[in-house]
Design a protein around this motif. Structure first.
Motif, PDB file in Angstrom:
ATOM      1  N   ALA A 158       0.843  -1.210   0.000  1.00 49.44           N
ATOM      2  CA  ALA A 158       0.000   0.000   0.000  1.00 49.44           C
ATOM      3  C   ALA A 158       0.869   1.246   0.000  1.00 49.44           C
ATOM      4  O   ALA A 158       0.539   2.255  -0.626  1.00 49.44           O
ATOM      5  N   GLN A 159       1.997   1.174   0.697  1.00 53.45           N
ATOM      6  CA  GLN A 159       2.913   2.303   0.739  1.00 53.45           C
ATOM      7  C   GLN A 159       3.535   2.507  -0.649  1.00 53.45           C
ATOM      8  O   GLN A 159       3.633   3.620  -1.139  1.00 53.45           O
ATOM      9  N   ASP A 217       2.395   1.519  -3.620  1.00 49.73           N
ATOM     10  CA  ASP A 217       1.471   1.844  -4.708  1.00 49.73           C
ATOM     11  C   ASP A 217       0.617   3.079  -4.451  1.00 49.73           C
ATOM     12  O   ASP A 217       0.167   3.710  -5.391  1.00 49.73           O
ATOM     13  N   CYS A 218       0.357   3.387  -3.170  1.00 51.35           N
ATOM     14  CA  CYS A 218      -0.584   4.491  -2.872  1.00 51.35           C
ATOM     15  C   CYS A 218       0.108   5.667  -2.190  1.00 51.35           C
ATOM     16  O   CYS A 218      -0.543   6.675  -1.897  1.00 51.35           O
ATOM     17  N   ILE A 241       1.009   5.981   0.836  1.00 51.84           N
ATOM     18  CA  ILE A 241       0.594   6.118   2.243  1.00 51.84           C
ATOM     19  C   ILE A 241       1.847   5.993   3.147  1.00 51.84           C
ATOM     20  O   ILE A 241       2.754   5.243   2.838  1.00 51.84           O
ATOM     21  N   TYR A 259      -0.005   3.865   9.743  1.00 49.19           N
ATOM     22  CA  TYR A 259      -1.314   3.644   9.130  1.00 49.19           C
ATOM     23  C   TYR A 259      -1.849   2.284   9.569  1.00 49.19           C
ATOM     24  O   TYR A 259      -1.092   1.418   9.998  1.00 49.19           O
ATOM     25  N   ASN A 264      -5.474   7.022   8.278  1.00 46.06           N
ATOM     26  CA  ASN A 264      -5.229   6.375   6.983  1.00 46.06           C
ATOM     27  C   ASN A 264      -5.213   4.867   7.158  1.00 46.06           C
ATOM     28  O   ASN A 264      -4.476   4.342   8.007  1.00 46.06           O
ATOM     29  N   ALA A 271      -5.268   0.907   5.101  1.00 46.29           N
ATOM     30  CA  ALA A 271      -4.952   0.219   3.849  1.00 46.29           C
ATOM     31  C   ALA A 271      -5.661  -1.132   3.817  1.00 46.29           C
ATOM     32  O   ALA A 271      -5.738  -1.818   4.841  1.00 46.29           O
ATOM     33  N   HIS A 273     -14.608   1.209   1.804  1.00 41.74           N
ATOM     34  CA  HIS A 273     -14.239   2.596   1.520  1.00 41.74           C
ATOM     35  C   HIS A 273     -15.312   3.534   2.085  1.00 41.74           C
ATOM     36  O   HIS A 273     -15.014   4.512   2.787  1.00 41.74           O
ATOM     37  N   LYS A 296      -9.606   7.547   5.561  1.00 38.77           N
ATOM     38  CA  LYS A 296      -9.438   7.236   4.140  1.00 38.77           C
ATOM     39  C   LYS A 296      -8.931   5.807   3.972  1.00 38.77           C
ATOM     40  O   LYS A 296      -8.090   5.355   4.773  1.00 38.77           O
ATOM     41  N   TYR A 353      -7.039   3.137   1.489  1.00 41.38           N
ATOM     42  CA  TYR A 353      -6.185   2.982   0.308  1.00 41.38           C
ATOM     43  C   TYR A 353      -6.117   1.506  -0.049  1.00 41.38           C
ATOM     44  O   TYR A 353      -6.159   0.652   0.832  1.00 41.38           O
ATOM     45  N   CYS A 354      -5.978   1.237  -1.329  1.00 42.28           N
ATOM     46  CA  CYS A 354      -5.860  -0.164  -1.755  1.00 42.28           C
ATOM     47  C   CYS A 354      -4.920  -0.218  -2.956  1.00 42.28           C
ATOM     48  O   CYS A 354      -5.095   0.540  -3.913  1.00 42.28           O
TER      49      CYS A 354
END
Ligand code: KG4
Ligand code: ZN
Length: 322
Positions: free
Chosen positions: A116-117, A119-120, A122, A126, A253, A255, A271, A280, A282-283
């Motif tokens: 997640a870190q 690709d997104c 973040i 989290y 945040n 994931a 979501h 929020k 994230y995926c």
């Protein structure tokens, strides 16, 4: 820094090459699950033995990188199927020793969480809801190698529930994508249990839900059952995640990671549910939700940047808590 990431903890053989944050190659070879109606550990390990060296060769060609240019080799060393882990770690150790490059053993679940870190974008700290074929858990990623476990499954994993019900319905394995596709034609109108509904912990239970869905399969319309199961799994995940958010209001945040996170119905429900708390979700992209070499290479990159390397004596472990 060029990093070769190897992932063989289950049945898929996955290899990736990163140059810093840039992905130069991302390959995987899936095994045929339908021959035995699931994963046969001995067969999976033997398959990795023949596939892994070829996949590494293809990955180097794909990335236009010479073997001698690799600075770090990262490999999943736990948890997973012991035979499969042994093949990956032995290969990675041998290669790193012969090349004289650094070696890093990566915890598979940490790899998923760090995807997640990668690709997104973040950042620590989290929260992470990990939903895969072997694990379902909620943890706070406080920092690299530092995770606070809030809860986990008391029995089956969410992915296992999808896979076993899919097998009963005669669908292809892995069952999650097959159930998601079938659910598009169905209505979530079959009553199924909502596990641990009134429990305020972050634990999960899927075995009762799995048994109820398998029992219902005899008489129910299969697409309605697929939609009902998907809805029931999404509902319990959403309730447990809400408990985690209430427990850690400092974390905004979150994931969603692991193979089951590839399910768009589940992502969409979660979501919306975290948004109610002002958080929020994230995926990672679908290819980085399911097992992959990029998440392992990325984890190795972060450890290498901190100079945290593994010893070549590192032994694979079938079970290991995060
Ligand atoms: O993370 P993963 O690739 O391997 C493990 O670490 O276990 O997760 C595999 C699991 C399988 O149970 C598979 O059925 C499930 O992820 N899965 C899905 C979907 N894609 C993969 N489950 C639901 N919907 C999907 N689209
Ligand atoms: Zn996984």
């Amino acid at each position: 820094m060029k990093i070769l990431g190897i992932e063989t903890s289950c049945d898929d053989t996955c290899v990736a090459i990163l140059d810093g944050p840039k992905c130069l190659s991302h390959l995987f070879a899936s095994q045929d699950h339908n021959r035995f109606g699931g994963i046969l550990p001995e067969y999976a390990a033997r398959n990795h033995m023949t596939t892994l060296p070829k996949l590494v060769e293809c990955s180097l060609l794909d990335a236009k990188v010479a073997l001698g240019d690799i600075d770090v080799i990262g490999v999943t060393y736990a948890p997973g199927l012991l035979g499969s882990l042994m093949v990956g770690t032995s290969y990675a150790k041998g290669l790193s020793w012969s090349l004289g490059c650094k070696f890093i053993g990566v915890h598979h679940i940490e790899g998923h969480i760090l995807a997640a870190q990668y690709d997104c974008g973040i950042e620590f700290p989290y929260g992470a809801l990990v939903i895969s074929g072997g694990h379902t858990l909620i943890a706070i990623a406080e920092g690299l190698g530092h995770y606070t476990l809030l809860g986990s499954s008391l029995d089956d994993a969410a992915g296992e529930c999808f896979d076993k019900v899919a097998r009963e319905l005669g669908l292809s394995q892995p069952g999650g994508p097959a159930i998601e596709a079938l659910a598009r034609d169905g209505k979530a109108n079959i009553p199924l249990p909502n596990p641990l509904h009134n429990d305020n912990t972050c634990n999960f239970s899927f075995s009762g839900l799995k048994t109820a869905a398998i029992k219902a399969a005899k008489d129910a319309c299969h697409s309605d059952l697929a939609a009902s199961l998907q809805h029931a799994i999404a509902t319990t995940l959403s309730e447990r995640l809400s408990n985690a958010i209430l427990l850690r209001p400092d974390i905004t945040n979150w994931a969603l990671v692991g193979g089951v996170a590839a399910n768009r119905y589940i992502f969409s429900m979660l979501h919306d549910s975290v948004a109610k708390y002002g958080c929020k979700l994230y995926c990672p992209s679908i290819k980085l939700c399911t097992d992959n070499g990029v998440m392992i290479a990325y984890a190795a990159k972060l450890y290498a940047e901190e100079g945290r390397f593994s010893d070549l004596n590192l032994q694979p472990k079938g079970t290991l808590r995060l």
